[in-house]
Design a protein around this motif. Structure first.
Motif, short mmCIF file in Angstrom:
data_model
loop_
_atom_site.label_atom_id
_atom_site.label_comp_id
_atom_site.label_asym_id
_atom_site.label_seq_id
_atom_site.Cartn_x
_atom_site.Cartn_y
_atom_site.Cartn_z
N MET A 85 4.52 -5.12 -12.98
CA MET A 85 4.56 -5.22 -11.54
C MET A 85 3.57 -4.21 -10.95
O MET A 85 3.46 -3.08 -11.42
CB MET A 85 5.97 -4.91 -11.02
N LEU A 86 2.86 -4.65 -9.90
CA LEU A 86 1.98 -3.77 -9.17
C LEU A 86 2.72 -3.25 -7.95
O LEU A 86 3.20 -4.04 -7.13
CB LEU A 86 0.71 -4.51 -8.72
N THR A 87 2.84 -1.94 -7.83
CA THR A 87 3.37 -1.32 -6.62
C THR A 87 2.16 -0.74 -5.89
O THR A 87 1.41 0.06 -6.45
CB THR A 87 4.39 -0.21 -6.97
N ILE A 88 1.98 -1.17 -4.64
CA ILE A 88 0.78 -0.82 -3.89
C ILE A 88 1.15 -0.49 -2.44
O ILE A 88 2.07 -1.08 -1.88
CB ILE A 88 -0.25 -1.98 -3.97
N LEU A 89 0.43 0.47 -1.89
CA LEU A 89 0.67 0.87 -0.50
C LEU A 89 0.25 -0.23 0.47
O LEU A 89 -0.79 -0.88 0.28
CB LEU A 89 -0.10 2.15 -0.17
N ARG A 90 1.05 -0.39 1.52
CA ARG A 90 0.74 -1.37 2.55
C ARG A 90 -0.66 -1.10 3.14
O ARG A 90 -1.44 -2.03 3.38
CB ARG A 90 1.77 -1.33 3.68
N ASP A 91 -1.01 0.18 3.34
CA ASP A 91 -2.33 0.52 3.87
C ASP A 91 -3.45 0.00 2.97
O ASP A 91 -4.49 -0.45 3.46
CB ASP A 91 -2.48 2.03 4.04
N HIS A 92 -3.24 0.05 1.66
CA HIS A 92 -4.25 -0.46 0.73
C HIS A 92 -4.36 -1.98 0.82
O HIS A 92 -5.46 -2.53 0.79
CB HIS A 92 -3.95 -0.03 -0.70
N VAL A 93 -3.22 -2.66 0.91
CA VAL A 93 -3.24 -4.12 1.04
C VAL A 93 -3.99 -4.50 2.31
O VAL A 93 -4.88 -5.37 2.28
CB VAL A 93 -1.80 -4.70 1.06
N GLU A 94 -3.67 -3.84 3.41
CA GLU A 94 -4.33 -4.15 4.67
C GLU A 94 -5.83 -3.86 4.61
O GLU A 94 -6.64 -4.62 5.16
CB GLU A 94 -3.65 -3.41 5.82
N ALA A 95 -6.22 -2.78 3.95
CA ALA A 95 -7.65 -2.44 3.81
C ALA A 95 -8.38 -3.46 2.94
O ALA A 95 -9.53 -3.84 3.24
CB ALA A 95 -7.80 -1.03 3.24
N ILE A 96 -7.75 -3.91 1.87
CA ILE A 96 -8.36 -4.93 1.01
C ILE A 96 -8.55 -6.23 1.77
O ILE A 96 -9.61 -6.87 1.71
CB ILE A 96 -7.52 -5.14 -0.28
N VAL A 97 -7.52 -6.65 2.51
CA VAL A 97 -7.61 -7.88 3.29
C VAL A 97 -8.71 -7.75 4.35
O VAL A 97 -9.53 -8.66 4.52
CB VAL A 97 -6.25 -8.22 3.93
#
Length: 159
Positions: A1-13
């Motif tokens: 499982m990948l646990t990732i910060l919401r800020d990182h998801v938003e930056a990638i998107v």
């Protein structure tokens, strides 16, 4: 499982949308052996292509030297697909040289490059084998890297 910060998801998107119609790419580095993505490094797609991504060799060399100096490794390697689903292509599999990394793909097809939810998925790729994994989006990590403060999954554009 990948646990990732919401800020990182938003930056990638945001990166994937900004670079559309070309594929976007980048890395999230983390402490060696931690499996904890901490430092987001958006990269330039040297191929400048809607169907292929390639890290600039000079930028990649600098990144690996910097990670070595910081006792980091690539925890996440991400890129976008602009016209297909967020699933690794044969080329992606052939280029997957970090068997311990999470390979994140974001699809900006069908108008997702402008607004609305995107297809955001993570895979492990080792020895040519693709294994999709769950993505857990969190607002912050706790002291123990194996636990986190959970947040409901959301992508940029959800309101």
């Amino acid at each position: 499982m990948l646990t990732i910060l919401r800020d990182h998801v938003e930056a990638i998107v945001a990166h994937a949308r900004r670079d559309h119609p070309d594929e976007a790419c980048g890395v999230i580095a983390g402490p060696i052996g931690s499996d904890r993505p901490e430092r987001l490094i958006p990269m330039l797609n040297a191929a400048m292509s809607p169907t292929f991504y390639e890290f600039d060799s000079g930028d990649l060399l600098r990144l690996y030297r910097e990670m070595d100096d910081n006792d980091e490794e690539p925890v996440v390697i991400y890129h976008s697909h602009t016209a297909t689903e967020a699933y690794p292509s044969r080329t992606d599999v052939n280029l997957a040289g970090e068997p311990g990394a999470h390979y994140v793909l974001v699809s900006t097809r069908d108008g997702a490059h402008e607004a609305g939810p995107v297809d955001f998925r993570s895979y492990r790729i080792a020895d040519g084998e693709i294994t999709e994994e769950e993505v857990r989006v969190v607002d912050r990590y706790t002291e123990d890297s194996t636990t986190a403060t959970e947040a409901a999954p959301r992508t940029e554009g959800d309101n």
